[in-house]
Design a protein around this motif. Structure first.
Motif, PDB file in Angstrom:
ATOM      1  N   SER A  89      -7.050  -8.480 -14.587  1.00  0.00           N
ATOM      2  CA  SER A  89      -8.506  -8.403 -14.412  1.00  0.00           C
ATOM      3  C   SER A  89      -9.156  -7.677 -15.582  1.00  0.00           C
ATOM      4  O   SER A  89     -10.207  -8.099 -16.089  1.00  0.00           O
ATOM      5  N   ARG A  90      -8.541  -6.590 -16.005  1.00  0.00           N
ATOM      6  CA  ARG A  90      -9.090  -5.824 -17.124  1.00  0.00           C
ATOM      7  C   ARG A  90      -9.056  -6.634 -18.423  1.00  0.00           C
ATOM      8  O   ARG A  90     -10.022  -6.632 -19.198  1.00  0.00           O
ATOM      9  N   ARG A 135      -2.089  -7.096 -11.109  1.00  0.00           N
ATOM     10  CA  ARG A 135      -3.349  -7.835 -11.040  1.00  0.00           C
ATOM     11  C   ARG A 135      -4.467  -7.081 -11.768  1.00  0.00           C
ATOM     12  O   ARG A 135      -5.300  -7.691 -12.440  1.00  0.00           O
ATOM     13  N   GLU A 136      -4.456  -5.746 -11.659  1.00  0.00           N
ATOM     14  CA  GLU A 136      -5.493  -4.945 -12.303  1.00  0.00           C
ATOM     15  C   GLU A 136      -5.455  -5.112 -13.827  1.00  0.00           C
ATOM     16  O   GLU A 136      -6.495  -5.108 -14.482  1.00  0.00           O
TER      17      GLU A 136
END
Length: 218
Positions: free
Chosen positions: A183-184, A179-180
């Motif tokens: 998001s990035r 997920r990170e």
């Protein structure tokens, strides 16, 4: 019209085989969110989708979901076919993403018709072959294609009226990443003016940039 007419390979079934298939199978309806099958469950029916979609995924020991493929109307599930042929349990789970209408062919009928009918056997293995090719394409995407390119492609595919209803976690599962990372990457897209994000929503503000990225190969 018989449901067999929804599947091109089944339209050529001899009348007696087609009648036997319809008699021994049943149409089932599953609401969205239903767990169609799960890890460790024994495959009892081959499912042919008439409407809706089923997401097939694996869940790691840490709870991370890894998207494998979708089964759409007019298709069958390769994992179910493999489990039926090998008499093995499921190693992944299937979730109904929408309300689903499907034909359930019980194992005894599946085994019998696969042995008796060339046309039915051809239908089973052609569907199996197509899905194997899809899985190799997925592996190629995950291993060799940049995540920003894959995310751009997915956003363009999901777009409806410029608004995409999807969480960062859902996109991460879909693309086989964290997920990170999503998001990035979305943050970078937003910095470039391509998208605008809100809770559970992504709006495409400028398609050209996403389209150019999606077409890139480096």
């Amino acid at each position: 019209m018989s449901w067999t007419q929804r599947f091109a390979e089944l339209r050529t079934l001899p009348a007696d085989i087609a009648s036997d298939l319809q008699t021994r199978s049943r149409v089932v309806h599953l609401p969205a969110g239903t767990r169609v099958f799960e890890v460790g469950q024994h495959a009892q029916n081959m499912l042919l989708l008439l409407a809706g979609s089923v997401r097939v995924q694996q869940v790691s020991d840490t709870g991370r979901e890894v998207f494998l493929y979708r089964v759409h109307a007019g298709e069958s599930c390769i994992l179910t076919t493999a489990c039926m042929l090998a008499d093995e349990d499921y190693a992944a789970e299937g979730i109904a993403e929408t309300d689903v209408e499907a034909v359930a062919i019980p194992r005894p009928a599946f085994d019998d018709l696969t042995g008796r009918s060339v046309q039915f056997r051809t239908f089973v293995f052609r569907a199996y072959s197509r899905r194997i090719a899809d899985l190799f394409a997925l592996i190629d995407d995950i291993v060799f294609q940049r995540i920003d390119v894959r995310l751009a492609e997915r956003l363009l595919a999901l777009e409806q009226n410029e608004v995409i209803h999807a969480t960062h976690q859902a996109l991460a599962v879909e693309l086989g990443t964290a997920r990170e990372v999503i998001s990035r990457t979305l943050g970078e897209f937003q910095r470039r003016g391509w998208v605008e994000t809100a809770r559970g929503e992504i709006r495409i503000a400028q398609r050209t940039g996403l389209e150019q990225l999606a077409r890139s190969v480096t």
